[in-house]
Design an enzyme around this catalytic site. Structure first.
Site: not given
Length: 448
Positions: A140, A144, A292
């Protein structure tokens, strides 16, 4: 984590140094500013095809910004992901280009990850874990994930933050704000822009503190402890630090694997109702939201269970903001546009001291957003929803009232959460009527 197919063709990268980051961002800023200045000169001497030329210029700038942010990862890529979800304050060409940043980022070299683990936990992965996969499970913007097995045989996932990301937040955001300003893309008062970027900076710094995320996970586990069908993986604290977070491995299907054929429409509708309840409970009862909500942070199982990941970005809400938000929703549902205008001022969305906005403008948006909540009994088919297209088609009307509105700093992440859940409902193909549930939550919030 949600199951995904491995793509060995992805190019691995090394972390950019602070000097390289600055030069990359400064180069992007200079190019965008130059393109904007050149376009203004052309417009001054030629009024023909003005809109078409502007769209081409915006498209060029947008793609350059998206490419640079994606390459550098970190804070600027995360801001790009947030910006991609709004049509309100950036031209549509930018929202479209920045959508690319929602996709999984190229992974870092394993050697970089191993050194970061050793710095944070005091020993290399092969000493701390019985097994530690060199291939990332997911990558991301700021870190990670790798699958591993602890020394006592427990399957876990290990989230490792990219080196230097936390030290570059302030300079990254300062440079990005300058880019948008010089590109003529932030047509907002300086005070509003500063407040917006400060809110994003605070959330990013929280998200970069994995010890804070561990506390968030514990808080949300307690709040949702009695919620059937919701799973939040637990933290393995002895293998976690500020920049490394180890959690139990709890897997499910990625949203792309969920279909009526594989799950059945009844189970999909159950998942949709649970998603709505989770979102509404966090907003109206807990006053803290998972900030998110993209599809990669959720996984699903054929029994209707939902698994939630990544609690780095959590927005704690002021009670008065939740109250004003619920009152604004109530006014919108009831088509009481005078009250809606007042509550939007309380939310900080509408600039105080300006005349009331025309009721027809509010009615236009209300007629779009009310569609999933129009009926208490008739199910809304999210699979065939075109709300996002309707919003995009009306985006230009926002600029007519730009002086009346400002970035919703306090409710920015509420809007982001709702938008993220809408996209998941649509991709899942949920069929449900939420009007009664929404009214119950609004009544509860008004009584609080």
């Amino acid at each position: 984590m949600a199951k995904r197919t491995k793509d060995d063709s992805k190019q691995k990268t090394a972390p950019a140094t602070r000097t390289k980051r600055f030069l990359k961002l400064a180069g992007m800023t200079a190019s965008v500013a130059g393109s904007y200045a050149a376009e203004r000169v052309r417009r001054a001497f030629n009024e023909e095809d003005k809109e078409e030329r502007q769209a081409r210029a915006y498209d060029k700038m947008a793609n350059q910004i998206a490419d640079t942010l994606g390459e550098l990862k970190g804070a600027v890529m995360k801001v790009g992901q947030i910006a991609s979800q709004t049509q309100d304050f950036l031209p549509k060409e930018f929202s479209q280009a920045l959508q690319r940043l929602q996709k999984e980022a190229p992974p870092m070299d394993y050697e970089v990850i191993a050194r970061q683990v050793e710095r944070e936990l005091g020993a290399p992965p092969e000493e701390l874990f019985k097994e530690f996969s060199e291939e990332p499970y997911a990558a991301a913007s700021i870190g990670q994930v790798h699958k591993a097995v602890t020394l006592d045989g427990k399957e876990v996932i290990v989230k490792v933050q990219y080196p230097g990301v936390d030290r570059s937040v302030d300079s990254d955001l300062k440079q990005l704000k300058l880019t948008l300003k010089l590109g003529g893309l932030l047509k907002l008062p300086k005070e509003s822009v500063d407040q917006l970027f400060e809110e994003i900076r605070e959330r990013l710094n929280e998200e970069l503190d994995y010890e804070n995320e561990a506390r968030n996970i514990a808080d949300f586990q307690r709040f949702h402890a009695k919620d059937e069908g919701l799973i939040i993986p637990s933290v393995v604290r002895q293998l976690s630090s500020k920049r490394v977070l180890t959690m139990e491995c709890v897997e499910g299907d990625h949203i792309s694997a969920v279909s009526a054929e594989a799950y059945g429409q009844e189970v999909i509708n159950l998942i949709g109702r649970r998603l709505f309840r989770i979102m509404a409970d966090q907003l109206f009862k807990f006053h803290a939201i998972h900030g998110d909500p993209h599809a990669g942070n959720f996984a699903f199982r054929p029994d209707g269970s939902i698994i939630m990941y990544d609690f780095g970005c959590v927005k704690r809400l002021k009670p008065e903001i939740v109250h004003a938000y619920s009152q604004a929703l109530t006014a919108g549902l009831n088509a009481d546009y005078d009250a809606l205008d007042n509550y939007l001022v309380d939310l900080g969305v509408r600039v105080s001291g300006k005349p009331a906005v025309e009721q027809d403008y509010y009615a236009m948006w209300r007629d779009i957003f009310i569609r999933p909540f129009r009926s208490k009994d008739e199910e809304f088919d999210f699979a065939s929803s075109n709300l996002h297209k309707q919003v995009a088609s009306k985006a230009t009307t926002v600029f007519k009232y730009m002086d009346f509105f400002q970035p919703p700093v306090e409710s920015l992440f509420i809007d982001r959460m709702i938008a993220g859940h809408y996209w998941m409902m649509m991709r899942l193909g949920v069929q449900a009527a939420f009007r009664k549930e929404l009214e119950d939550y609004l009544d509860l919030s008004s009584a609080a």
